[in-house]
Design an enzyme around this catalytic site. Structure first.
Site, short mmCIF file in Angstrom:
data_model
loop_
_atom_site.label_atom_id
_atom_site.label_comp_id
_atom_site.label_asym_id
_atom_site.label_seq_id
_atom_site.Cartn_x
_atom_site.Cartn_y
_atom_site.Cartn_z
N ASN A 7 0.87 -1.18 0.00
CA ASN A 7 0.00 0.00 0.00
C ASN A 7 0.91 1.23 0.00
O ASN A 7 1.52 1.55 1.02
CB ASN A 7 -0.88 -0.04 1.25
CG ASN A 7 -1.84 1.13 1.33
OD1 ASN A 7 -1.83 2.00 0.46
ND2 ASN A 7 -2.65 1.16 2.37
N ARG A 90 -2.80 -2.27 -3.27
CA ARG A 90 -4.01 -1.51 -2.97
C ARG A 90 -4.03 -0.28 -3.85
O ARG A 90 -3.07 0.51 -3.87
CB ARG A 90 -4.00 -1.09 -1.50
CG ARG A 90 -5.21 -0.26 -1.18
CD ARG A 90 -5.20 0.22 0.24
NE ARG A 90 -6.45 0.91 0.50
CZ ARG A 90 -6.54 2.02 1.22
NH1 ARG A 90 -5.47 2.55 1.74
NH2 ARG A 90 -7.71 2.58 1.40
N HIS A 178 -13.22 2.25 0.93
CA HIS A 178 -13.16 1.16 1.93
C HIS A 178 -13.82 -0.11 1.41
O HIS A 178 -14.24 -0.95 2.20
CB HIS A 178 -13.88 1.56 3.25
CG HIS A 178 -13.20 2.64 4.01
ND1 HIS A 178 -13.90 3.60 4.71
CD2 HIS A 178 -11.89 2.90 4.22
CE1 HIS A 178 -13.05 4.43 5.30
NE2 HIS A 178 -11.82 4.02 5.02
N ARG A 239 -12.20 15.22 8.65
CA ARG A 239 -13.13 15.48 7.52
C ARG A 239 -14.52 15.77 8.05
O ARG A 239 -15.00 15.11 8.98
CB ARG A 239 -13.20 14.27 6.59
CG ARG A 239 -11.93 14.00 5.82
CD ARG A 239 -12.17 12.90 4.78
NE ARG A 239 -10.92 12.37 4.29
CZ ARG A 239 -10.62 11.06 4.27
NH1 ARG A 239 -11.50 10.15 4.67
NH2 ARG A 239 -9.46 10.67 3.81
N GLU A 384 -7.95 -5.74 5.49
CA GLU A 384 -7.93 -5.41 4.07
C GLU A 384 -6.77 -6.11 3.34
O GLU A 384 -6.93 -6.53 2.20
CB GLU A 384 -7.80 -3.88 3.89
CG GLU A 384 -9.07 -3.16 4.31
CD GLU A 384 -8.87 -1.67 4.53
OE1 GLU A 384 -8.40 -1.31 5.63
OE2 GLU A 384 -9.17 -0.89 3.64
#
Ligand code: AMP
Length: 406
Positions: A7, A90, A178, A239, A384
């Site tokens: 990643n 990823r 996600h 956020r 993941e």
């Protein structure tokens, strides 16, 4: 088969090496500050962490350092580079791609073409794939996209009611993120409950620093809270999540701000950080203060959990029912307070309730439902990297070009 999962960020590479024979994690690590002073590799073999400090100029040098650590006599976990059979990457934004794909020039071009949708994430992902192909040229490389799982969403869920001209010209729609985590949770929930996934309506709550909720009906994503970008939906560390879009031009006009400045405010200076008057963005800091009734953090936490509850209610409606609500990621896996408040304050009408004793757990898979609840509530740690490694193995073993996700 041994799969290296990578990643890549703009100045970092996270990795895991997994033996897919028994899905065992052999090693994991993080290389930070690539191209910046002070680059260092934190490499784990078992529970032992080794830190290597070395100036690393770019991703190719970084991957070479990682491979050297993996094959090292003392801190390594394989004796030879040839023991690594494939690499799973990823990739954040795949646009309309709905599968995991073997990396070809066309796939690289598609990642490049989707850069306008994820300008911060896709360029380093692409850089990572190119660097890994340079360092490990003789083995297959597979791209797994964060957005791909959500391509099954129906038109009602993915369409924004703005002029068609702009939707078409700029591919503006809900993509969701996600996806690899929500897909993992769907499968893990079905395994945990020993029920076929096509018989389940699941609401997967990935609540970490970034956070999103996904409605999974019969194994397919039918709606998710992040949108064209990861800014929409839940309140996150920094956020804002959902706001009235009219706030954007209002701030631009009243404060004389540029689009970039407003975007920076909404992505980096909002969320829990803003709700705690620029003090905290780590949920542990907010929770510890909320638990002792510190007013600012208590209110911030209430606003945060209310938004999660609203989405769970919305997705129960979207699926016309829900069998199981699952909490995952940093906050979801580790915060009894959040789970208790979201479920026991707001979800009684659905037939969901959390048992306070069972709920006192962190980072384990557990059914935390009250005995008399008709909707189950589970905690399941997400993984993941394992999902990426599984896709990689399936594509390579079956000699596929692409793997359909549902
Ligand atoms: P993630 O993005 O999934 O790594 O999650 C990171 C978030 O999880 C941060 O906001 C952490 O504060 C939060 N987190 C980790 N451990 C706990 C905990 N024990 N209680 C509450 N939040 C936690």
């Amino acid at each position: 088969m041994k799969v290296l999962v990578i990643n890549c960020g703009s100045s970092s590479i996270k990795y895991q090496l997994l033996d897919m024979e028994n899905e065992e994690l052999l090693s994991k690590g993080l290389l930070e500050k690539i191209g910046i002073n002070g680059s260092n590799l934190q490499h784990k073999k078992g529970s032992k962490k080794h830190v290597i400090e070395k100036e690393i100029k770019n991703h190719v040098e970084g991957l070479k350092l990682i491979i050297n650590a993996l094959v090292d006599k003392e801190i390594g976990v394989v004796s030879d580079i040839n023991e690594i059979d494939a690499v799973g990457h990823r990739v954040v934004h795949g646009g309309k791609i709905a599968s995991s794909l073997r990396v070809t020039d066309e796939v690289l071009k598609a990642v490049q073409d989707n850069t306008f949708l994820a300008p911060l994430h896709n360029p380093p992902n692409l850089q990572g794939i190119k660097a890994a192909k340079e360092v490990l040229p003789d083995i297959p490389h597979i791209a797994v996209f964060d957005t791909a799982y959500h391509q099954t969403m129906p038109v009602e869920a993915y369409t924004y009611a703005i002029p068609k001209e702009f939707r078409d010209k700029y591919s503006i729609r809900r993509y969701g993120f996600h996806g690899t985590s929500h897909r993992y949770i769907g499968k893990a929930t079905s395994d945990f409950l020993k029920k076929p996934i096509d018989e389940l309506k699941i609401i997967s709550c990935h609540i970490g620093n970034g956070a999103s909720i996904c409605a999974i009906d019969g194994g397919k994503s039918v709606d998710t809270s992040m949108g064209l970008t990861p800014l929409e939906g839940l309140i996150m560390g920094t956020r804002s999540g959902d706001i009235d879009p009219a706030i954007v031009p209002f701030l631009q006009e009243e404060e004389g701000l540029s689009p970039e400045e407003v975007s920076n405010i909404l992505n980096k200076k909002s969320g829990m950080y803003a709700l705690t008057n620029n003090k905290f963005l780590d949920m542990r800091d907010v929770e510890n203060r909320a638990l002792v009734n510190e007013p600012l953090c208590k209110t911030a936490h209430s606003i945060y959990e209310y938004r999660i509850a609203k989405y769970i209610g919305a997705y129960a409606a979207a699926m016309n029912g829900v069998d199981v609500i699952v909490f995952t990621a940093g906050v979801g896996e580790n915060s009894p307070l959040l789970r208790r408040n979201v479920i026991n304050k707001y979800m009684g009408y659905l037939g969901a309730g959390v048992d306070l004793e069972k709920n006192e757990c962190r980072g384990v898979s557990r059914d935390i439902s009250a005995d008399d609840a008709s909707v189950r509530v589970l905690v399941i740690p997400t993984n993941e990297e394992l999902m990426i490694a599984r896709d990689t193995e399936e594509i390579v073993k079956n000699n596929l070009e692409e793997l359909h996700l549902s």
